[in-house]
Every structure is written in C-alpha cells, then in structure tokens.
Write a protein that holds these residues in place. Structure first.
Motif, PDB file in Angstrom:
ATOM      1  N   GLY A 172       0.834  -1.184   0.000  1.00  0.00           N
ATOM      2  CA  GLY A 172       0.000   0.000   0.000  1.00  0.00           C
ATOM      3  C   GLY A 172       0.873   1.239   0.000  1.00  0.00           C
ATOM      4  N   ARG A 173       0.219   2.407  -0.082  1.00  0.00           N
ATOM      5  CA  ARG A 173       0.975   3.660  -0.133  1.00  0.00           C
ATOM      6  C   ARG A 173       0.728   4.519   1.107  1.00  0.00           C
ATOM      7  NH1 ARG A 173       1.623   5.572  -6.367  1.00  0.00           N
ATOM      8  NH2 ARG A 173       1.513   3.531  -7.335  1.00  0.00           N
ATOM      9  N   ASP A 174       0.005   3.995   2.050  1.00  0.00           N
ATOM     10  CA  ASP A 174      -0.302   4.756   3.255  1.00  0.00           C
ATOM     11  C   ASP A 174       0.633   4.387   4.400  1.00  0.00           C
ATOM     12  OD1 ASP A 174      -3.840   4.419   2.600  1.00  0.00           O
ATOM     13  OD2 ASP A 174      -2.440   6.006   1.995  1.00  0.00           O
ATOM     14  N   TYR A 175       0.853   5.370   5.262  1.00  0.00           N
ATOM     15  CA  TYR A 175       1.696   5.147   6.436  1.00  0.00           C
ATOM     16  C   TYR A 175       1.196   3.944   7.245  1.00  0.00           C
ATOM     17  CZ  TYR A 175       4.158   6.307  10.758  1.00  0.00           C
ATOM     18  OH  TYR A 175       4.951   6.263  11.867  1.00  0.00           O
ATOM     19  N   GLY A 176      -0.096   3.804   7.368  1.00  0.00           N
ATOM     20  CA  GLY A 176      -0.682   2.739   8.169  1.00  0.00           C
ATOM     21  C   GLY A 176      -0.542   1.343   7.588  1.00  0.00           C
ATOM     22  N   ASP A 177      -0.092   1.233   6.348  1.00  0.00           N
ATOM     23  CA  ASP A 177       0.128  -0.071   5.721  1.00  0.00           C
ATOM     24  C   ASP A 177       1.431  -0.712   6.183  1.00  0.00           C
ATOM     25  OD1 ASP A 177      -1.220   1.212   2.632  1.00  0.00           O
ATOM     26  OD2 ASP A 177      -2.216  -0.023   4.150  1.00  0.00           O
ATOM     27  N   TYR A 178       2.217   0.009   6.979  1.00  0.00           N
ATOM     28  CA  TYR A 178       3.550  -0.455   7.369  1.00  0.00           C
ATOM     29  C   TYR A 178       3.651  -0.549   8.882  1.00  0.00           C
ATOM     30  CZ  TYR A 178       4.303   0.158   2.507  1.00  0.00           C
ATOM     31  OH  TYR A 178       4.168   0.032   1.147  1.00  0.00           O
ATOM     32  N   VAL A 179       4.315  -1.604   9.332  1.00  0.00           N
ATOM     33  CA  VAL A 179       4.283  -1.911  10.760  1.00  0.00           C
ATOM     34  C   VAL A 179       5.627  -1.665  11.447  1.00  0.00           C
ATOM     35  CG1 VAL A 179       4.763  -4.358  10.306  1.00  0.00           C
ATOM     36  CG2 VAL A 179       3.625  -3.690  12.433  1.00  0.00           C
ATOM     37  N   TYR A 180       6.719  -1.768  10.708  1.00  0.00           N
ATOM     38  CA  TYR A 180       8.034  -1.551  11.300  1.00  0.00           C
ATOM     39  C   TYR A 180       8.794  -0.501  10.492  1.00  0.00           C
ATOM     40  CZ  TYR A 180       7.088  -5.906  13.756  1.00  0.00           C
ATOM     41  OH  TYR A 180       6.519  -6.881  14.531  1.00  0.00           O
ATOM     42  N   TRP A 181       9.571   0.310  11.212  1.00  0.00           N
ATOM     43  CA  TRP A 181      10.264   1.432  10.600  1.00  0.00           C
ATOM     44  C   TRP A 181      11.711   1.505  11.086  1.00  0.00           C
ATOM     45  CZ3 TRP A 181       7.722   4.689   7.192  1.00  0.00           C
ATOM     46  CH2 TRP A 181       6.329   4.516   7.103  1.00  0.00           C
ATOM     47  N   GLY A 182      12.580   1.970  10.203  1.00  0.00           N
ATOM     48  CA  GLY A 182      13.926   2.313  10.614  1.00  0.00           C
ATOM     49  C   GLY A 182      13.942   3.728  11.166  1.00  0.00           C
ATOM     50  N   ARG A 183      15.120   4.169  11.614  1.00  0.00           N
ATOM     51  CA  ARG A 183      15.240   5.508  12.186  1.00  0.00           C
ATOM     52  C   ARG A 183      15.509   6.572  11.138  1.00  0.00           C
ATOM     53  NH1 ARG A 183      18.389   4.960  18.007  1.00  0.00           N
ATOM     54  NH2 ARG A 183      16.880   3.543  18.940  1.00  0.00           N
ATOM     55  N   GLY A 184      15.823   6.163   9.928  1.00  0.00           N
ATOM     56  CA  GLY A 184      16.001   7.120   8.852  1.00  0.00           C
ATOM     57  C   GLY A 184      17.447   7.488   8.578  1.00  0.00           C
ATOM     58  N   THR A 185      17.689   7.937   7.345  1.00  0.00           N
ATOM     59  CA  THR A 185      19.006   8.413   6.941  1.00  0.00           C
ATOM     60  C   THR A 185      18.825   9.685   6.116  1.00  0.00           C
ATOM     61  OG1 THR A 185      21.105   7.772   5.893  1.00  0.00           O
ATOM     62  CG2 THR A 185      19.090   6.956   4.859  1.00  0.00           C
ATOM     63  N   GLN A 186      19.655  10.684   6.389  1.00  0.00           N
ATOM     64  CA  GLN A 186      19.496  11.990   5.751  1.00  0.00           C
ATOM     65  C   GLN A 186      20.107  11.988   4.354  1.00  0.00           C
ATOM     66  OE1 GLN A 186      18.049  15.013   6.984  1.00  0.00           O
ATOM     67  NE2 GLN A 186      18.368  15.656   4.834  1.00  0.00           N
TER      68      GLN A 186
END
Length: 123
Positions: free
Chosen positions: A104-118
């Motif tokens: 999906g394309r929505d934030y709620g379609d995803y359950v686990y996240w990384g902390r991000g990279t700039q």
C-alpha cells in the motif's frame, strides 16, 4: 525483535547519485512488502517506492525513472538506488516493512520502521 537499519545517506550535488541500504533482522523481506518513505522538514512522511513479495515494484511519480528499489531475499536487505538527484529530493529517508505481502501507499500499511538516513541534494 524486528530491526530495520538504514545506511548510505549523505550530501550530493544535483544530478548525482546515492545508494541507500536497509538491513532487516527479525522479519522476512521475502514474504512482505518493503518500502521507502521520505520526510522533509515541516512536511508529512511520504511514500516513495515499494516492492512486494512477488518482486513487483511501485514508484511515486516524482521519482519514477530516476530511483530503483530492490531487495535481496538471501541477505534480507532492501536497497534504493537514486540517480539524477534533485534538490527537492532532500529529506530523511525511511525503510519500512509492510503488514502484508502486497503493498500500500499509506503510512498505516507499514508496521516496522527504521530511524532514517538523511539525504541532502544541493543545487
């Protein structure tokens, strides 16, 4: 415990390239949708690209033809090759693991996240 760890961000000039990587543990990239999102200061986190369990890839119109998402089911990693970068691509990029095999394309379609990279692209 599920962990997603991004790497490969940095600063480049417009027209340059970067390759992001996401190392995943405790979760199978083979069986689920995996995606990249990005967030600029003061803006919402936007879906950018995804790859499902059948290796079907999807892209936002803004990056289509420039960015390529891929996964390695053996190494359990997700990659993101970004070519012809533009200043408007500047953002924190997040790796995300989906709830299902299809994407999906929505934030709620995803359950686990990384902390991000700039990623910073200068004119």
């Amino acid at each position: 415990q599920v962990q997603l760890v991004e790497s490969g961000g940095g600063s480049v000039q417009a027209g340059g390239s970067l390759r992001l990587s996401c190392t995943v543990s405790g979760y199978s990239v083979r069986n689920y949708c995996m995606a990249w999102f990005r967030q600029s200061p003061g803006k919402e986190r936007d879906w950018v690209a995804a790859v499902n369990s059948l290796d079907v890839r999807m892209y936002a119109d803004s990056v289509k033809g420039r960015f390529t998402i891929s996964k390695d089911n053996v190494k359990n990693t997700l990659s993101f090759l970004m070519n012809n970068l533009k200043p408007e691509d500047t953002a924190v990029y997040y790796c995300a693991a989906g709830r299902r095999s299809l994407c999906g394309r929505d934030y709620g379609d995803y359950v686990y996240w990384g902390r991000g990279t700039q990623v910073t692209v200068s004119p």
